[in-house]
Write a protein that holds these residues in place. Structure first.
Motif, short mmCIF file in Angstrom:
data_model
loop_
_atom_site.label_atom_id
_atom_site.label_comp_id
_atom_site.label_asym_id
_atom_site.label_seq_id
_atom_site.Cartn_x
_atom_site.Cartn_y
_atom_site.Cartn_z
N UNK A 29 21.12 41.90 -23.37
CA UNK A 29 20.37 42.00 -22.12
C UNK A 29 20.17 40.60 -21.57
N UNK A 30 20.30 40.47 -20.25
CA UNK A 30 20.06 39.21 -19.58
C UNK A 30 18.91 39.40 -18.61
N UNK A 38 8.48 29.23 -17.91
CA UNK A 38 8.20 30.64 -18.22
C UNK A 38 9.31 31.22 -19.11
N UNK A 39 10.55 30.82 -18.89
CA UNK A 39 11.65 31.27 -19.75
C UNK A 39 11.41 30.82 -21.19
N UNK A 40 10.97 29.58 -21.35
CA UNK A 40 10.68 29.07 -22.69
C UNK A 40 9.49 29.83 -23.30
N UNK A 41 8.52 30.18 -22.47
CA UNK A 41 7.37 30.96 -22.96
C UNK A 41 7.82 32.34 -23.44
N UNK A 42 8.78 32.95 -22.74
CA UNK A 42 9.32 34.25 -23.17
C UNK A 42 9.95 34.09 -24.55
N UNK A 60 20.37 32.82 -25.63
CA UNK A 60 21.02 31.78 -24.85
C UNK A 60 20.13 31.49 -23.65
N UNK A 61 19.78 30.22 -23.46
CA UNK A 61 18.91 29.81 -22.36
C UNK A 61 19.72 28.97 -21.38
N UNK A 62 19.75 29.40 -20.14
CA UNK A 62 20.40 28.66 -19.05
C UNK A 62 19.41 28.60 -17.90
N UNK A 63 18.67 27.52 -17.83
CA UNK A 63 17.60 27.31 -16.85
C UNK A 63 16.61 28.46 -16.94
N UNK A 64 16.57 29.37 -15.98
CA UNK A 64 15.61 30.48 -16.00
C UNK A 64 16.21 31.76 -16.58
N UNK A 65 17.50 31.71 -16.91
CA UNK A 65 18.21 32.91 -17.37
C UNK A 65 18.26 32.94 -18.89
N UNK A 66 17.85 34.07 -19.44
CA UNK A 66 17.85 34.28 -20.89
C UNK A 66 18.79 35.44 -21.22
N UNK A 67 19.64 35.23 -22.21
CA UNK A 67 20.50 36.31 -22.70
C UNK A 67 20.12 36.56 -24.15
N UNK A 92 7.70 42.24 -23.66
CA UNK A 92 7.40 40.83 -23.38
C UNK A 92 7.94 40.43 -22.02
N UNK A 93 9.17 40.79 -21.73
CA UNK A 93 9.75 40.38 -20.45
C UNK A 93 9.03 41.02 -19.27
N UNK A 94 8.58 42.24 -19.41
CA UNK A 94 7.79 42.88 -18.35
C UNK A 94 6.49 42.13 -18.15
N UNK A 95 5.80 41.83 -19.24
CA UNK A 95 4.52 41.12 -19.16
C UNK A 95 4.68 39.73 -18.54
N UNK A 96 5.81 39.09 -18.78
CA UNK A 96 6.06 37.72 -18.30
C UNK A 96 6.82 37.70 -16.97
N UNK A 97 7.02 38.86 -16.35
CA UNK A 97 7.72 38.97 -15.06
C UNK A 97 9.14 38.43 -15.10
N UNK A 98 9.81 38.60 -16.22
CA UNK A 98 11.22 38.24 -16.32
C UNK A 98 12.03 39.52 -16.10
#
Length: 99
Positions: A29-30, A38-42, A60-67, A92-98
């Motif tokens: 999932x991406x 915020x991505x780092x917090x996720x 995998x972290x690419x700026x704001x994108x997490x895979x 977690x991603x729902x709670x963090x608005x990702x």
């Protein structure tokens, strides 16, 4: 050791998840976070249930994108452990608005 799931069970479990797809012996999932911090917090928050379960996703972290990629290496494929952690990642991603 956890038992690997068959194709039918994997397909059924995927219908219960949001945005996850099968890629061979993994589910992936991406998501995009609102900002890099915020991505780092996720990732930091995902580390908690992953460590507790002793089951760690590839991230995998690419700026704001997490895979996220999950598989049970010790079983040689997908198990219930992967889907259980995917559910927690979704929360977690729902709670963090990702999204």
């Amino acid at each position: 050791m956890a038992e690997t799931l068959g194709d039918g069970a994997i397909a059924a479990r995927l219908t219960e998840l949001s945005g996850w797809e099968r890629s061979g012996d993994e589910i992936v999932r991406t998501v995009t976070a609102p900002s890099f911090p915020e991505a780092i917090a996720v990732v930091d928050e995902v580390a908690q249930p992953a460590e507790k379960a002793d089951h760690h996703p590839d991230i995998d972290i690419r700026w704001r994108t997490l895979r996220f990629a999950l598989t049970t290496h010790s079983a040689g494929g997908l198990t219930a452990r992967d889907f259980d952690l995917a559910e927690q990642i979704d929360q977690i991603t729902v709670r963090r608005n990702a999204t």
